[in-house]
Design a protein around this motif. Structure first.
Motif, short mmCIF file in Angstrom:
data_model
loop_
_atom_site.label_atom_id
_atom_site.label_comp_id
_atom_site.label_asym_id
_atom_site.label_seq_id
_atom_site.Cartn_x
_atom_site.Cartn_y
_atom_site.Cartn_z
N VAL A 184 0.86 -1.19 0.00
CA VAL A 184 0.00 0.00 0.00
C VAL A 184 0.89 1.24 0.00
O VAL A 184 1.64 1.48 0.94
CB VAL A 184 -0.94 -0.01 1.22
CG1 VAL A 184 -1.80 1.26 1.22
CG2 VAL A 184 -1.82 -1.25 1.20
N PHE A 185 0.82 1.99 -1.08
CA PHE A 185 1.68 3.15 -1.26
C PHE A 185 0.88 4.42 -0.95
O PHE A 185 -0.06 4.76 -1.65
CB PHE A 185 2.20 3.21 -2.71
CG PHE A 185 3.26 4.26 -2.91
CD1 PHE A 185 4.59 3.97 -2.68
CD2 PHE A 185 2.91 5.53 -3.33
CE1 PHE A 185 5.57 4.94 -2.86
CE2 PHE A 185 3.88 6.52 -3.50
CZ PHE A 185 5.22 6.21 -3.27
N TYR A 186 1.27 5.09 0.14
CA TYR A 186 0.52 6.28 0.55
C TYR A 186 1.44 7.39 1.04
O TYR A 186 0.98 8.37 1.65
CB TYR A 186 -0.52 5.91 1.61
CG TYR A 186 0.07 5.39 2.91
CD1 TYR A 186 0.08 6.18 4.06
CD2 TYR A 186 0.59 4.11 3.00
CE1 TYR A 186 0.61 5.71 5.25
CE2 TYR A 186 1.12 3.62 4.18
CZ TYR A 186 1.13 4.43 5.30
OH TYR A 186 1.66 3.97 6.47
N GLY A 187 2.74 7.28 0.75
CA GLY A 187 3.66 8.36 1.05
C GLY A 187 4.17 8.40 2.46
O GLY A 187 4.77 9.40 2.87
N MET B 272 2.97 -2.18 -6.34
CA MET B 272 2.47 -1.06 -5.54
C MET B 272 0.96 -0.88 -5.73
O MET B 272 0.45 -1.00 -6.84
CB MET B 272 3.19 0.23 -5.92
CG MET B 272 4.67 0.19 -5.67
SD MET B 272 5.06 -0.03 -3.91
CE MET B 272 6.78 -0.55 -4.05
N ILE B 273 0.29 -0.58 -4.64
CA ILE B 273 -1.14 -0.30 -4.67
C ILE B 273 -1.34 1.21 -4.55
O ILE B 273 -0.98 1.82 -3.54
CB ILE B 273 -1.87 -1.03 -3.53
CG1 ILE B 273 -1.81 -2.55 -3.77
CG2 ILE B 273 -3.31 -0.55 -3.40
CD1 ILE B 273 -2.39 -3.36 -2.65
N HIS B 274 -1.90 1.79 -5.60
CA HIS B 274 -2.18 3.23 -5.62
C HIS B 274 -3.68 3.52 -5.62
O HIS B 274 -4.10 4.60 -5.21
CB HIS B 274 -1.56 3.87 -6.86
CG HIS B 274 -0.08 3.75 -6.94
ND1 HIS B 274 0.79 4.59 -6.27
CD2 HIS B 274 0.71 2.86 -7.60
CE1 HIS B 274 2.03 4.24 -6.53
NE2 HIS B 274 2.02 3.20 -7.32
N THR B 275 -4.48 2.58 -6.13
CA THR B 275 -5.91 2.78 -6.26
C THR B 275 -6.67 1.58 -5.71
O THR B 275 -6.09 0.49 -5.54
CB THR B 275 -6.31 2.96 -7.74
OG1 THR B 275 -6.12 1.71 -8.43
CG2 THR B 275 -5.48 4.05 -8.41
N ASP C 12 -6.36 -1.60 -7.64
CA ASP C 12 -5.10 -2.34 -7.58
C ASP C 12 -5.15 -3.52 -6.61
O ASP C 12 -4.39 -4.48 -6.76
CB ASP C 12 -3.95 -1.42 -7.16
CG ASP C 12 -3.59 -0.41 -8.24
OD1 ASP C 12 -3.90 -0.66 -9.41
OD2 ASP C 12 -2.98 0.63 -7.89
N LYS D 259 -2.54 10.82 5.45
CA LYS D 259 -2.11 10.51 4.08
C LYS D 259 -2.88 9.31 3.54
O LYS D 259 -3.27 9.29 2.38
CB LYS D 259 -0.61 10.23 4.06
CG LYS D 259 0.24 11.46 4.30
CD LYS D 259 1.72 11.12 4.30
CE LYS D 259 2.57 12.35 4.54
NZ LYS D 259 4.02 12.03 4.57
N THR E 155 -5.67 9.03 0.17
CA THR E 155 -5.59 8.13 -0.98
C THR E 155 -6.96 7.54 -1.34
O THR E 155 -7.15 7.03 -2.44
CB THR E 155 -4.65 6.95 -0.72
OG1 THR E 155 -5.20 6.12 0.33
CG2 THR E 155 -3.26 7.42 -0.34
N LEU F 3 -8.06 4.85 0.06
CA LEU F 3 -7.89 3.40 0.12
C LEU F 3 -8.44 2.77 1.40
O LEU F 3 -8.53 1.55 1.49
CB LEU F 3 -6.41 3.03 -0.02
CG LEU F 3 -5.73 3.41 -1.34
CD1 LEU F 3 -4.25 3.04 -1.30
CD2 LEU F 3 -6.43 2.75 -2.52
#
Length: 197
Positions: free
Chosen positions: A5-8, A28-31, A34, A55, A59, A61
């Motif tokens: 899970v990519f959330y910065g 990577m999961i952005h949406t 994904d 953050k 997203t 998510l």
């Protein structure tokens, strides 16, 4: 395959380097869409739990994470995000596991943050810790800890007080230490996670 899970707010490089060493496939999961590409998920995290939760909310998510039925592993702040509340920033978190994240008390005469190697005792018979002896050392960097609760704590460590080094509720797992920085034992845990049913 593992979806990260990519959330910065995660230390992606250390984690992906460890997965690469192990030959474990990941993406990577952005949406929300994904999530369907993967059969297990890692929520990494470093820094401030309140900021990380903000953050993650941005997203969009969070609803998808709450609905997951496949194995999920939160690492460090990613583990804290699984709890209901953090004293860090007086923050409401996902509430997946009904525990609180608290600040270590300096009155315990301990150095904060808790940084370095510490012994971890874990519940026997858990596949996540398969091949890892109780009392094995893992690498920690944190100022906040998750309260110990026998209903959800699957691994514990001591630093002034006893705290949750690992938690679980159904398909959601969390570890406070950094397996990607914990040598062979940490790599074994990541490998075990990749094989969880």
């Amino acid at each position: 395959m593992i979806g990260i899970v990519f959330y910065g707010a995660g230390n992606i490089f250390s984690l992906t380097a460890a997965l690469d060493r192990l030959g474990l496939e990941y993406g990577m999961i952005h949406t929300a869409e994904d999530f369907g590409k993967y059969d297990r998920y890692i929520i990494p995290g470093v820094g401030h739990a309140g900021s990380a939760m903000s953050k993650l909310k941005q997203t969009g998510l969070v609803p998808s994470i709450l609905a997951l039925k496949k194995p999920v592993l939160g690492i460090c702040v990613g583990m804290q995000l699984l709890t209901e509340y953090s004293e860090e920033g007086d923050s409401t978190l996902t509430g997946i596991i009904p525990l609180k994240t608290k600040l270590f008390d300096a009155a315990l005469n301990i150095k904060i943050p808790h940084t370095g190697w510490n012994r971890v005792e874990h519940t026997s018979g858990l596949f996540l810790f398969n091949g890892i002896s109780p009392g094995t050392h893992f690498y920690f960097v944190h100022s906040y800890f998750i309260e110990f609760n026998s209903n959800f704590t699957i691994a514990m460590a001591e630093y002034g007080i006893k705290f949750s080094a690992g938690i679980q509720k159904e398909n959601f797992y969390g570890v406070q230490f950094h397996p990607e920085k914990s040598g062979l034992a940490g790599e074994q845990l990541l490998k075990n996670f990749s094989q969880l049913a």
